[in-house]
Design an enzyme around this catalytic site. Structure first.
Site, mmCIF file in Angstrom:
data_model
loop_
_atom_site.group_PDB
_atom_site.id
_atom_site.type_symbol
_atom_site.label_atom_id
_atom_site.label_comp_id
_atom_site.label_asym_id
_atom_site.label_seq_id
_atom_site.Cartn_x
_atom_site.Cartn_y
_atom_site.Cartn_z
ATOM 1 N N THR A 235 0.839 -1.201 0.000
ATOM 2 C CA THR A 235 0.000 0.000 0.000
ATOM 3 C C THR A 235 0.870 1.246 0.000
ATOM 4 O O THR A 235 0.382 2.343 0.303
ATOM 5 C CB THR A 235 -0.945 0.021 1.219
ATOM 6 O OG1 THR A 235 -0.164 -0.064 2.421
ATOM 7 C CG2 THR A 235 -1.934 -1.122 1.180
ATOM 8 N N ARG A 237 4.102 2.244 -2.541
ATOM 9 C CA ARG A 237 4.285 2.712 -3.913
ATOM 10 C C ARG A 237 4.576 1.502 -4.797
ATOM 11 O O ARG A 237 5.414 0.663 -4.470
ATOM 12 C CB ARG A 237 5.440 3.715 -4.007
ATOM 13 C CG ARG A 237 5.158 5.064 -3.362
ATOM 14 C CD ARG A 237 4.073 5.824 -4.120
ATOM 15 N NE ARG A 237 3.785 7.126 -3.543
ATOM 16 C CZ ARG A 237 2.855 7.375 -2.626
ATOM 17 N NH1 ARG A 237 2.130 6.353 -2.160
ATOM 18 N NH2 ARG A 237 2.648 8.589 -2.176
ATOM 19 N N GLU A 266 -0.707 5.395 -12.811
ATOM 20 C CA GLU A 266 -2.059 5.459 -12.262
ATOM 21 C C GLU A 266 -2.839 6.553 -12.997
ATOM 22 O O GLU A 266 -2.316 7.640 -13.176
ATOM 23 C CB GLU A 266 -2.023 5.759 -10.755
ATOM 24 C CG GLU A 266 -1.456 4.616 -9.938
ATOM 25 C CD GLU A 266 -1.503 4.855 -8.445
ATOM 26 O OE1 GLU A 266 -1.215 3.929 -7.684
ATOM 27 O OE2 GLU A 266 -1.835 5.990 -8.021
ATOM 28 N N HIS A 285 -5.625 2.256 -5.663
ATOM 29 C CA HIS A 285 -5.009 3.254 -4.776
ATOM 30 C C HIS A 285 -6.062 3.879 -3.861
ATOM 31 O O HIS A 285 -6.311 5.088 -3.868
ATOM 32 C CB HIS A 285 -4.274 4.338 -5.560
ATOM 33 C CG HIS A 285 -3.177 4.970 -4.755
ATOM 34 N ND1 HIS A 285 -2.129 5.661 -5.328
ATOM 35 C CD2 HIS A 285 -2.963 5.036 -3.411
ATOM 36 C CE1 HIS A 285 -1.318 6.109 -4.378
ATOM 37 N NE2 HIS A 285 -1.819 5.739 -3.206
#
Length: 324
Positions: A235, A237, A266, A285
């Site tokens: 969680t 990068r 992203e 994310h």
């Protein structure tokens, strides 16, 4: 020196249309963009709107020097949170652009990390799907009590994750390039070397910052050290992990599974190979995406924007131009 009121403010990358309802924007000349723009389209949009302020949501859009130099009309950048690795503060200073941050919470990412750990360890998504298909109790899950949780990074988030691991009765190991024994002990963990962190993990959770020294810090050699069937949760990068090596470890069956919330780029592309990797739990994310955190973000952003218009000191300045 008096400041002219802002002409137009763009809130970038509001994918979930969360910003308008998270704060009182009344009286501010603001436009909300709900999709990601590349650099060319972003320059065109900011220029067309005569925008002199932008609000960045975390690190969804990069603001490198190449972009800053093409926006001579920009006067203020507000980034949600107090750190943004893809925003060039030096370039903003050189251009006389003020940069401010906002309050934020670490707890949402801690909570999501544990949601992913529990889902992965107990196979919750798969069991739910199988139940809907008519099956009952297929396979067994990993219990957490007595299992070893290896934590890479003990900042605000890693420390919060450790606290919950203790509550589950887990054995906690910790490592990062600069971690001290005192830091690990304060979190209730044992400081170990990098190799031990991987070798003894039942579950490895990542909470390192991303930089030149940590990009790809977990590759094929590190994954090979892990116990057969061990689980990985990221969680932090996406680029901390060599994706090709991760996919190979999953396909070979050496890793029992991986839960990944952060990706590069992203939003994730439609052909990203991680989508087809086995035994994965993928989220878009979501670590920081909660109502409470977004209220802090956008109320903080509005505070900065109103301070600018009122000519008072800017809250939470992040560069010299914001302190002037």
């Amino acid at each position: 020196m008096p400041r002219a009121p802002l002409r137009r403010i763009l809130v970038l990358d509001d994918f979930g249309d969360a910003a308008p309802g998270s704060a009182d924007w009344s009286g501010l000349p603001v436009t909300f963009l709900d999709r990601k723009l590349d650099e060319e389209d972003l320059v065109a949009r900011l220029t067309a709107e005569d925008a002199d302020a932008v609000v960045l949501i975390r690190e969804r859009s990069a603001f490198p020097a190449s972009l800053v130099r093409r926006l001579p009309g920009l006067r203020l950048v507000v980034t949600t949170g107090m750190r943004n690795r893809v925003l060039d503060l030096d370039a903003c200073d050189a251009a006389g652009i003020a940069v401010c941050g906002t309050p934020s919470l670490a707890s949402p990412t801690v909570e999501l990390t544990w949601g992913l750990i529990l889902s992965l360890a107990r196979g919750i998504p798969q069991q739910e799907l199988l139940l809907r298909q008519g099956a009952w109790q297929q396979g067994t899950g990993l219990g957490l009590e007595g299992a070893t949780l290896s934590i890479a990074g003990l900042g605000r988030i890693g420390t919060g994750v450790a606290a919950i691991g203790r509550a589950f009765g887990m054995r906690l190991l910790a490592w990062s390039p600069n971690m001290t024994a005192a830091t690990a002990e304060a979190a209730g963990a044992e400081l170990v070397d990098k190799e031990t962190l991987f070798r003894q993990a039942d579950i490895l959770t990542l909470h390192l910052g991303l930089g030149p020294a940590t990009r790809g810090i977990i590759g094929a050699a590190e994954l090979a050290l892990m116990r057969p069937g061990a689980l990985l949760v990221n969680t932090a990068r996406g680029p901390l992990v060599d994706q090709a090596a991760l996919i190979a470890a999953l396909r070979s069956g050496h890793l029992g599974g991986a839960a990944i919330d952060t990706h590069e780029p992203e939003p994730m592309t439609a052909d990203d190979p991680i989508r087809q990797a086995p035994n994965t739990l993928l989220t878009p994310h979501l670590g920081y995406v909660t109502q409470q955190n977004f209220r802090l973000y956008f109320e903080g952003a509005v505070e900065c924007l109103r301070a600018w218009n009122e000519g008072i000191p800017l809250p939470r300045p992040l560069n010299a131009a914001a302190k002037a």
